[in-house]
Scaffold this active site. Structure first.
Site, PDB file in Angstrom:
ATOM      1  N   ILE A 121       0.899  -1.162   0.000  1.00  0.00           N
ATOM      2  CA  ILE A 121       0.000   0.000   0.000  1.00  0.00           C
ATOM      3  C   ILE A 121       0.933   1.207   0.000  1.00  0.00           C
ATOM      4  O   ILE A 121       1.606   1.483   0.990  1.00  0.00           O
ATOM      5  CB  ILE A 121      -0.936   0.011   1.228  1.00  0.00           C
ATOM      6  CG1 ILE A 121      -1.850  -1.215   1.201  1.00  0.00           C
ATOM      7  CG2 ILE A 121      -1.765   1.300   1.243  1.00  0.00           C
ATOM      8  CD1 ILE A 121      -2.757  -1.356   2.415  1.00  0.00           C
ATOM      9  N   PRO A 122       1.021   1.909  -1.133  1.00  0.00           N
ATOM     10  CA  PRO A 122       2.111   2.861  -1.355  1.00  0.00           C
ATOM     11  C   PRO A 122       1.957   4.208  -0.637  1.00  0.00           C
ATOM     12  O   PRO A 122       1.781   5.260  -1.270  1.00  0.00           O
ATOM     13  CB  PRO A 122       2.095   3.028  -2.873  1.00  0.00           C
ATOM     14  CG  PRO A 122       0.662   2.833  -3.246  1.00  0.00           C
ATOM     15  CD  PRO A 122       0.158   1.764  -2.301  1.00  0.00           C
ATOM     16  N   CYS A 123       2.068   4.191   0.686  1.00  0.00           N
ATOM     17  CA  CYS A 123       1.970   5.436   1.441  1.00  0.00           C
ATOM     18  C   CYS A 123       3.139   6.371   1.121  1.00  0.00           C
ATOM     19  O   CYS A 123       3.051   7.576   1.365  1.00  0.00           O
ATOM     20  CB  CYS A 123       1.861   5.162   2.935  1.00  0.00           C
ATOM     21  SG  CYS A 123       3.145   4.093   3.590  1.00  0.00           S
ATOM     22  N   HIS A 124       4.207   5.838   0.537  1.00  0.00           N
ATOM     23  CA  HIS A 124       5.328   6.691   0.141  1.00  0.00           C
ATOM     24  C   HIS A 124       4.929   7.675  -0.962  1.00  0.00           C
ATOM     25  O   HIS A 124       5.616   8.673  -1.167  1.00  0.00           O
ATOM     26  CB  HIS A 124       6.531   5.837  -0.303  1.00  0.00           C
ATOM     27  CG  HIS A 124       6.267   4.948  -1.468  1.00  0.00           C
ATOM     28  ND1 HIS A 124       5.690   3.689  -1.326  1.00  0.00           N
ATOM     29  CD2 HIS A 124       6.486   5.117  -2.791  1.00  0.00           C
ATOM     30  CE1 HIS A 124       5.581   3.134  -2.517  1.00  0.00           C
ATOM     31  NE2 HIS A 124       6.056   3.980  -3.427  1.00  0.00           N
TER      32      HIS A 124
END
Length: 162
Positions: A121-124
Site C-alpha cells: 500500500i504505497p503510502c510513500h
C-alpha cells in the site's frame, strides 16, 4: 484464531519482517535485525521476492493477496493510496478531499503512518502540498528511495502530483 507465519528478510530496501496467514499478507514492517525464525511460508517468501522485484523495477504492483486491518477512515485512505499510479504522487490534502474529508490532511498523514503494509500500500506516494516529502514511518530516506525507484525526480519545492 488463525495461525500467523512470519519471517524476516534482507531486501534491497532493508530488513523487513513479513507476517501472513495461510491466505494473505497481514503486516510488513522494517526491522533492525534479520532474525531467521523459520516460521515463514510460501506466501511470506513470495511477498519478499515481489518487494525485491519492485525495488529493481521489475514490477509496478503486487500480486500477493493481502488484508489491511484498520478503521474505516484508514481503509479509505489506504484504498486512495492504491489508486495513485506508479511514479506519481498526491498530496495529503488531495487524498483527504478525494475521500470526503477536505480538512483531513493531517488525519490522512496519520493513516499513512499506521499503514500495516508499506510498499504494497504505497503510502510513500503521499507528500505535502509544498512538494516536501513529509514523514514516513520507517524514515524519510526510505520514502525518498522508493519515490526515486518509481522515477520521481525529487528536488526542493517540486511536487509530482497529477
Amino acid at each position: 484464531m488463525e495461525k500467523i507465519f512470519n519471517e524476516t528478510y534482507l531486501t534491497e530496501i532493508g530488513k523487513i519482517a513479513i507476517y501472513a496467514t495461510e491466505s494473505k499478507i497481514v503486516k510488513i514492517e522494517y526491522v533492525d535485525n534479520v532474525v531467521n525464525t523459520n516460521n515463514g511460508s510460501k506466501l511470506t517468501d513470495k511477498a519478499a521476492f515481489e518487494i525485491n522485484d519492485f525495488v529493481h523495477g521489475k514490477i509496478k504492483s503486487f500480486s500477493v493477496p493481502y488484508e489491511a486491518k484498520g478503521t474505516d477512515f484508514q481503509k479509505k485512505v489506504w484504498n486512495a493510496l492504491l489508486q495513485i499510479p506508479y511514479g506519481k504522487t498526491k498530496t495529503y490534502s488531495q487524498i483527504a478531499s478525494e475521500i470526503g474529508s477536505p480538512k483531513g490532511a493531517r488525519a490522512v498523514g496519520n493513516a499513512c503512518n499506521q499503514n500495516p503494509l508499506p510498499i504494497i500500500i504505497p503510502c510513500h506516494r503521499a507528500i505535502h502540498k509544498d512538494g516536501s516529502l513529509g514523514g514516513y514511518a520507517s524514515g524519510v530516506d526510505k520514502k525518498k528511495y522508493l519515490l526515486l525507484i518509481e522515477g520521481n525526480k525529487l528536488s526542493a519545492g517540486t511536487c509530482f502530483c497529477d
